[in-house]
Design an enzyme around this catalytic site. Structure first.
Site, mmCIF file in Angstrom:
data_model
loop_
_atom_site.group_PDB
_atom_site.id
_atom_site.type_symbol
_atom_site.label_atom_id
_atom_site.label_comp_id
_atom_site.label_asym_id
_atom_site.label_seq_id
_atom_site.Cartn_x
_atom_site.Cartn_y
_atom_site.Cartn_z
ATOM 1 N N HIS A 23 0.844 -1.175 0.175
ATOM 2 C CA HIS A 23 -0.097 0.021 0.065
ATOM 3 C C HIS A 23 0.858 1.296 -0.077
ATOM 4 O O HIS A 23 0.336 2.477 -0.202
ATOM 5 C CB HIS A 23 -1.045 0.140 0.981
ATOM 6 C CG HIS A 23 -0.490 0.267 2.642
ATOM 7 N ND1 HIS A 23 -0.166 -0.739 3.517
ATOM 8 C CD2 HIS A 23 -0.207 1.405 2.958
ATOM 9 C CE1 HIS A 23 0.067 -0.167 4.480
ATOM 10 N NE2 HIS A 23 0.096 1.042 4.525
ATOM 11 N N ASP A 55 1.138 -7.878 2.147
ATOM 12 C CA ASP A 55 1.315 -6.267 2.159
ATOM 13 C C ASP A 55 2.643 -5.954 1.795
ATOM 14 O O ASP A 55 3.527 -5.443 2.924
ATOM 15 C CB ASP A 55 0.618 -5.611 3.178
ATOM 16 C CG ASP A 55 0.169 -4.139 2.708
ATOM 17 O OD1 ASP A 55 1.045 -3.638 1.719
ATOM 18 O OD2 ASP A 55 -0.297 -3.147 3.701
ATOM 19 N N SER A 112 3.933 2.188 8.612
ATOM 20 C CA SER A 112 3.685 1.230 7.288
ATOM 21 C C SER A 112 5.031 1.078 6.492
ATOM 22 O O SER A 112 5.633 1.762 6.083
ATOM 23 C CB SER A 112 2.654 1.869 6.527
ATOM 24 O OG SER A 112 1.259 1.877 6.919
#
Length: 715
Positions: free
Chosen positions: A83, A219, A645
């Site tokens: 992402h 991810d 992240s």
């Protein structure tokens, strides 16, 4: 007996070891290092941060200004989340070459794809410069004057502090303005896409599973940093060579178990851990529900169109994910704060704080802080709510209004800075706006507009609305705007900018879409922004004094860490399951079995590539499986937030064991109030991402670059 007592003592120390907090890596020696050792860490604080030798910090760059990455090879290969790389993957995707759907793998370096404006930034050195920044402010009584002087001092220091020619000085504030640190950084601007799994792996579960556990998402994405021949930052060039890092992370596949030590390094974006209870209550009861309602309406419309049309799905994929991310986060945050009784916990802290103030004889300095907070937050409530509605509707989620706001700013430039500045901005806007319209669909936006303009007109505090939005017919207004406005296409938008300044301004003010955003912006600028800014400035000053008092009145053993501000931090904890609700317990690990349990053929969130199904059916996991299972994700008590992240999850020896990408839903409250009982960060197991690279993608060239630590062979 002595041996038993020693074991008991070690057990008590380990179970009582503190977790959570976002700590500055240059300041870990002492209490933090002791806590980390008690939790099981085997390396030293010097190995985490050093300016004299290579250390872990040298392998953890800030990625694209909003995420984290880690260097995993001696050829500048970096790992981050899918992402985090999504915009770049999308920018290379077309209907014919759909890397979002099918994935992308460079099997040779010359197949790696350059990315416009993507950069990664490494921290070289951190230095406390508080005394230099606050110099000359003690005698100033006006908060605005203090801030002006501080900004002058920051500018002077940034300009004159020693650094190499290719480096940059940045000053950041900590503890709400009670400490200032200088960061010497270097940014690499040639960063190329190396690999990304299909979205059915990299976004598996998509928005349904976002912010929840159990999770089964791979991810991750891979990029490579390129440098000039001297290993220094350089703009993209075919002559650039792979970056040679000061440090890179070996990847351990030796296995994980509950209560193992974990550490996460990265660039957490923003937390507000020391807000007073009245502010937290306002977030829970007023601000979060309003923002959630706006985004919920926008997402439902976009989702409907994306499910019907693949081209729209590609256009809106990144935007939808961005909007949905915080929509769901705010819901979880509210739920977690209520579950943890955070307001009551803050009130208890404030009662104890007030007693410390009295005991220390500091009533004159700190005695009115909490009462002043109460007064200010009551007064700012409607202004804060109106501000959030304007931001969410006009600037973020209704695209016609957000692009119209750029034109409103253009008109303001003409009025305040004159003709030349107007012309310069107009030309920049005309050429740069094409990226916006590349991913714009007027029919989608029209349907979003109708929903959101209704919410704005009926839910935002009425005393601040423009006359044009009183008693509106949302459907009629939407139709009028979208059938006549020139803001609905690139060609029409550019036509508005043709001609001299007088002609442009006349055309803008004749456009119905522009008329609407101008009336909204002027009402906000006149009725909301000045008073909000005035009250917010008071709260900033109060918060700084409150933070000063907390630091001053707390014992040295107190774990008072600075709020996140997108600077490099270290957080540590343990792999651990959790209990979200009565009679429910979540284990800390998931496997590929769970992917197959969620598998829905053809579903855009839960479809699974056939090759992954084949690997599962044959249990062809290579060296990455464990006891016939393929590990996928795990959770721990590390204190993370947005910006973490892509952060590396490290074991006790500083080896990479996973990739941070999310938090559990209730645990999103950790931005305001951290609890080790509820808060869990979610990580991709390193074994799963290696399995995808190796077995699924067949990218042996990437595997061969890595230093993989395997379990010791049994004799």
């Amino acid at each position: 007996m002595k041996y038993f007592k020693l074991l008991l003592l070690l057990f008590v120390l380990q179970t009582q070891a503190q977790q959570g907090g976002m700590w500055i890596p240059s300041m870990l020696k002492g209490m933090n290092e002791g806590e980390m050792k008690t939790l099981g860490m085997k390396i030293s604080a010097e190995q985490i941060y050093s300016i004299n030798q290579s250390s872990l910090k040298d392998a953890v760059p800030h990625f694209d200004g909003g995420c984290t990455a880690e260097v995993i090879s001696d050829k500048g290969l970096i790992l981050t989340n899918h992402h985090c790389g999504f915009d770049n993957i999308q920018s290379h995707s077309t209907v014919e070459h759909d890397y979002l759907t099918n994935g992308f793998w460079a099997y040779k370096m010359d197949e790696e794809l350059p990315n416009k404006d993507l950069e990664v930034t490494f921290v070289v050195k951190i230095e406390d410069v508080t005394s230099k920044i606050v110099e000359g402010t003690a005698s100033l009584t006006s908060e605005a004057e203090k801030q002006k002087k501080i900004q002058q001092n920051i500018s002077e220091l940034v300009k004159n502090a020693p650094k190499e020619a290719w480096q940059e000085n940045r000053v950041k504030t900590f503890y709400d303005g009670n400490q200032y640190l200088l960061f010497v950084v270097e940014s690499y601007k040639d960063v190329r896409l190396v690999g990304a799994p299909p979205s059915s792996i990299g976004k598996f579960g998509s928005d349904t599973d976002n912010w929840v556990w159990p999770r089964h998402t791979g991810d991750f994405s891979l990029f490579r940093i390129y440098a000039d021949k001297n290993n220094r930052p350089a703009a993209y060039s075919k002559d650039n060579v792979p970056y040679k890092p000061k440090h890179f992370f070996p990847i351990s596949i030796t296995g994980l178990k509950e209560n193992d030590f974990t550490m996460v390094m990265g660039y957490p974006g923003r937390t507000t851990e020391y807000l007073p209870s009245v502010a937290v209550n306002q977030i829970v009861e007023t601000l979060n529900p309003a923002k959630v309602e706006v985004r919920d309406a926008a997402l439902k419309v976009q989702d409907r169109f994306m499910r019907k049309d693949q081209a729209i799905k590609i256009q809106y994929a990144a935007k939808y994910a961005s909007v949905a991310n915080y929509w769901k986060k705010w819901m979880g945050e509210t739920k977690g704060l209520k579950k943890a009784n955070a307001v009551a916990a803050k009130q208890k802290f404030e009662k104890d704080f007030q007693q410390k103030v009295v005991k220390a004889g500091k009533q004159a300095e700190y005695g009115n802080l909490l009462a002043d907070f109460e007064k200010n937050y009551i007064e700012i409530k409607d202004y804060a709510l109106a501000r959030d509605y304007f931001t969410e509707v006009a600037l973020r989620n209704t695209e016609l209004l957000s692009v119209g706001y750029k034109l409103y700013q253009l008109e303001q430039i003409l009025a305040t800075k004159g003709e030349q500045s107007f012309t310069d901005r107009k030309n920049t806007l005309a050429t740069g706006i094409s990226d916006f319209y590349k991913d714009y669909n007027a029919e989608v936006d029209k349907n979003v507009f109708e929903q959101l303009i209704y919410l704005y007109a009926t839910k935002s505090p009425k005393q601040f609305l423009p006359e044009s939005l009183n008693n509106i017919n949302a459907a009629q207004l939407t139709n009028d705007v979208f059938t006549s406005s020139n803001l609905t296409s690139l060609e029409k938008f550019r036509s508005l900018l043709e001609g001299d300044s007088k002609t442009v301004i006349e055309k803008l003010n004749a456009d119905k879409g522009y008329q609407l955003i101008k009336s909204m912006s002027e009402a906000y600028s006149k009725n909301v922004a000045p008073k909000y800014d005035e009250l917010n400035l008071k709260n900033i000053a109060l918060q700084r004094t409150y933070m000063k008092a907390i630091l001053e009145l707390s014992p040295k053993s107190a774990r008072i860490f600075p709020d996140a501000n997108s600077t490099l931090r270290v957080t540590y904890g343990k792999i651990k399951g959790y209990k979200p609700n009565d009679a429910v317990y979540y284990e800390p690990f998931t496997t590929l079995d769970g992917v197959m349990e969620k598998y829905v053929p053809g579903d855009y969130e839960f479809d699974v590539p056939q090759k992954l199904i084949d690997l599962y059916n044959t249990k062809d996991y290579g060296i990455y499986g464990e006891n016939g299972k393929m590990p996928v994700c795990f959770i721990a008590t590390n204190h993370t937030t947005g910006g973490n992240s892509g952060s590396p999850a490290l074991d006790k020896n500083g080896n990479l064991i996973g990739l941070n990408f999310d938090r559990v839903w209730e645990g999103t409250m950790s931005d305001v109030y951290y609890s080790p009982d509820i808060c869990r960060n979610i990580m991709v197991d390193a074994r799963y991402l290696l399995f995808i690279i190796d077995k699924f993608a067949g990218a042996k060239n990437i595997i061969n670059e890595l230093k993989i630590i395997q379990p010791a062979k049994k004799k």
